[in-house]
Design a protein around this motif. Structure first.
Motif, PDB file in Angstrom:
ATOM      1  N   LEU A 140      50.661  24.319  33.770  1.00 46.34           N
ATOM      2  CA  LEU A 140      50.715  25.514  34.612  1.00 46.34           C
ATOM      3  C   LEU A 140      49.319  25.888  35.102  1.00 46.34           C
ATOM      4  N   ALA A 141      48.334  25.802  34.198  1.00 52.01           N
ATOM      5  CA  ALA A 141      46.973  26.183  34.544  1.00 52.01           C
ATOM      6  C   ALA A 141      46.372  25.253  35.595  1.00 52.01           C
ATOM      7  N   THR A 142      46.548  23.942  35.411  1.00 50.09           N
ATOM      8  CA  THR A 142      45.992  23.007  36.386  1.00 50.09           C
ATOM      9  C   THR A 142      46.684  23.142  37.739  1.00 50.09           C
ATOM     10  N   GLY A 143      47.982  23.402  37.724  1.00 54.59           N
ATOM     11  CA  GLY A 143      48.698  23.629  38.978  1.00 54.59           C
ATOM     12  C   GLY A 143      48.223  24.898  39.664  1.00 54.59           C
ATOM     13  N   TYR A 144      48.023  25.951  38.873  1.00 51.14           N
ATOM     14  CA  TYR A 144      47.517  27.213  39.435  1.00 51.14           C
ATOM     15  C   TYR A 144      46.140  27.010  40.063  1.00 51.14           C
ATOM     16  N   ASP A 179      51.666  35.468  39.415  1.00 52.50           N
ATOM     17  CA  ASP A 179      52.698  34.468  39.131  1.00 52.50           C
ATOM     18  C   ASP A 179      52.311  33.634  37.909  1.00 52.50           C
ATOM     19  N   PHE A 180      51.053  33.221  37.865  1.00 47.55           N
ATOM     20  CA  PHE A 180      50.579  32.429  36.726  1.00 47.55           C
ATOM     21  C   PHE A 180      50.613  33.259  35.446  1.00 47.55           C
ATOM     22  N   ALA A 181      50.230  34.518  35.545  1.00 46.84           N
ATOM     23  CA  ALA A 181      50.213  35.399  34.366  1.00 46.84           C
ATOM     24  C   ALA A 181      51.603  35.516  33.752  1.00 46.84           C
ATOM     25  N   PHE A 182      52.609  35.712  34.595  1.00 44.92           N
ATOM     26  CA  PHE A 182      53.977  35.851  34.075  1.00 44.92           C
ATOM     27  C   PHE A 182      54.517  34.510  33.564  1.00 44.92           C
ATOM     28  N   ALA A 183      54.114  33.425  34.220  1.00 40.37           N
ATOM     29  CA  ALA A 183      54.594  32.113  33.778  1.00 40.37           C
ATOM     30  C   ALA A 183      54.011  31.736  32.425  1.00 40.37           C
ATOM     31  N   VAL A 184      52.725  31.990  32.233  1.00 40.83           N
ATOM     32  CA  VAL A 184      52.067  31.558  30.999  1.00 40.83           C
ATOM     33  C   VAL A 184      52.412  32.471  29.820  1.00 40.83           C
ATOM     34  N   THR A 185      52.902  33.681  30.087  1.00 42.06           N
ATOM     35  CA  THR A 185      53.268  34.614  29.010  1.00 42.06           C
ATOM     36  C   THR A 185      54.763  34.657  28.771  1.00 42.06           C
ATOM     37  N   ARG A 186      55.498  33.730  29.352  1.00 44.14           N
ATOM     38  CA  ARG A 186      56.958  33.769  29.242  1.00 44.14           C
ATOM     39  C   ARG A 186      57.417  33.738  27.791  1.00 44.14           C
ATOM     40  N   ALA A 215      53.213  41.619  28.512  1.00 48.90           N
ATOM     41  CA  ALA A 215      52.141  40.634  28.354  1.00 48.90           C
ATOM     42  C   ALA A 215      51.684  40.110  29.718  1.00 48.90           C
ATOM     43  N   GLY A 216      52.640  39.776  30.579  1.00 49.57           N
ATOM     44  CA  GLY A 216      52.295  39.299  31.912  1.00 49.57           C
ATOM     45  C   GLY A 216      51.590  40.351  32.735  1.00 49.57           C
ATOM     46  N   LEU A 217      52.030  41.601  32.605  1.00 53.26           N
ATOM     47  CA  LEU A 217      51.391  42.683  33.349  1.00 53.26           C
ATOM     48  C   LEU A 217      49.956  42.906  32.888  1.00 53.26           C
ATOM     49  N   MET A 218      49.700  42.717  31.609  1.00 53.28           N
ATOM     50  CA  MET A 218      48.326  42.866  31.114  1.00 53.28           C
ATOM     51  C   MET A 218      47.400  41.840  31.768  1.00 53.28           C
ATOM     52  N   LEU A 219      47.880  40.588  31.830  1.00 52.69           N
ATOM     53  CA  LEU A 219      47.061  39.546  32.428  1.00 52.69           C
ATOM     54  C   LEU A 219      46.949  39.720  33.946  1.00 52.69           C
ATOM     55  N   ALA A 220      47.951  40.310  34.559  1.00 48.00           N
ATOM     56  CA  ALA A 220      47.937  40.502  36.005  1.00 48.00           C
ATOM     57  C   ALA A 220      47.285  41.819  36.411  1.00 48.00           C
ATOM     58  N   SER A 221      46.844  42.612  35.439  1.00 48.98           N
ATOM     59  CA  SER A 221      46.283  43.925  35.733  1.00 48.98           C
ATOM     60  C   SER A 221      44.896  43.803  36.376  1.00 48.98           C
ATOM     61  N   PRO A 222      44.485  44.809  37.156  1.00 49.24           N
ATOM     62  CA  PRO A 222      43.148  44.791  37.769  1.00 49.24           C
ATOM     63  C   PRO A 222      42.051  44.657  36.715  1.00 49.24           C
ATOM     64  N   ASP A 223      42.252  45.265  35.549  1.00 48.12           N
ATOM     65  CA  ASP A 223      41.233  45.232  34.502  1.00 48.12           C
ATOM     66  C   ASP A 223      40.949  43.810  34.039  1.00 48.12           C
ATOM     67  N   PHE A 224      41.998  42.999  33.927  1.00 48.80           N
ATOM     68  CA  PHE A 224      41.848  41.635  33.412  1.00 48.80           C
ATOM     69  C   PHE A 224      41.236  40.700  34.467  1.00 48.80           C
ATOM     70  N   MET A 225      41.149  41.151  35.702  1.00 49.26           N
ATOM     71  CA  MET A 225      40.602  40.308  36.761  1.00 49.26           C
ATOM     72  C   MET A 225      39.087  40.220  36.715  1.00 49.26           C
ATOM     73  N   TYR A 226      38.478  41.071  35.895  1.00 46.33           N
ATOM     74  CA  TYR A 226      37.022  41.098  35.817  1.00 46.33           C
ATOM     75  C   TYR A 226      36.531  40.562  34.484  1.00 46.33           C
ATOM     76  N   LYS A 227      35.364  39.949  34.506  1.00 47.77           N
ATOM     77  CA  LYS A 227      34.773  39.413  33.280  1.00 47.77           C
ATOM     78  C   LYS A 227      34.356  40.562  32.370  1.00 47.77           C
TER      79      LYS A 227
END
Length: 227
Positions: A140-144, A179-186, A215-227
């Motif tokens: 999933l990660a390499t495809g993303y 999409d990747f966040a929800f797929a990887v946290t399924r 879990a997917g929403l946490m990874l897709a959140s604006p906060d998680f988009m930053y280092k």
């Protein structure tokens, strides 16, 4: 004449028959520099010349400042880093010490947007997918990454991938991240350990959703988009 040497321990060999023995000019410098410096030594001398060029110091210093500090670092900082690079003859650890000692290095406004690679790696780390040798998550990660414009080892020129927010913060790119966040946290029940790193508003909004989506929403959140 510089080429690979599969049978050599160093993986390198110089092939005289492939070498252009004529006179060459690079950035105003004639090669070979001396009659004794012909052949393989020409490449060594060229690399040394390029490594000592002021533009090299500026380029590397700017990239380091952008990677660790801000998309648009202070010109004064870049000059300071360049001087350290020159004085230390390219000692990257010395350049990084200068960067860490910079007054504004820890300023909270210096936020760095994750590149697709940063996002994929942090998502795999958060879900512990990579540690568990989860092949599905790695695929999933390499495809993303391929779909997001940062495929593994896919950059065609030597300048490397960009890592500024303007390059990667596009609506379509953010959709791919979600999409990747929800797929990887399924198969991930929750990621509550991330909660302290999210803003109050993000936690409240996620808390209103079904447990299976959090879990997917946490990874897709604006906060998680930053280092």
């Amino acid at each position: 004449g510089w080429t690979i040497g599969p049978q050599d321990a160093a993986g390198f060999r110089f092939a005289p028959r492939l070498h252009d023995s004529g006179t060459k000019r690079v950035l105003g410098q004639t090669f070979p520099m001396t009659w004794m410096g012909a052949g393989e030594q020409e490449g060594v001398d060229a690399i040394r010349m390029l490594a000592r060029h002021p533009a090299t110091a500026r380029r590397i210093s700017l990239r380091l400042a952008q990677f660790f500090l801000a998309d648009t670092p202070s010109p004064a900082l870049v000059v300071q880093l360049s001087q350290t690079f020159t004085d230390s003859q390219g000692d990257i650890s010395a350049v990084l010490r200068t960067l860490l000692a910079y007054n504004d290095f820890w300023a909270p406004e210096n936020r760095l947007f994750k590149t697709p690679m940063d996002f994929a790696c942090s998502a795999l780390t958060a879900t512990q997918s990579a540690a568990g040798n989860d092949r599905r998550a790695l695929v999933l990660a390499t495809g993303y990454l391929a779909n997001s414009g940062q495929p593994l080892h896919g950059w065609q020129t030597p300048d490397g991938y960009a890592f500024d927010a303007a390059t990667w913060m596009a609506p379509e790119a953010l959709t791919r991240r979600a999409d990747f966040a929800f797929a990887v946290t399924r198969q991930t029940p929750d990621l509550e350990f991330l909660a302290p790193y999210l803003s109050d508003a993000t936690r409240q909004n996620i808390g209103r959703e079904r447990q299976s989506l959090r879990a997917g929403l946490m990874l897709a959140s604006p906060d998680f988009m930053y280092k």
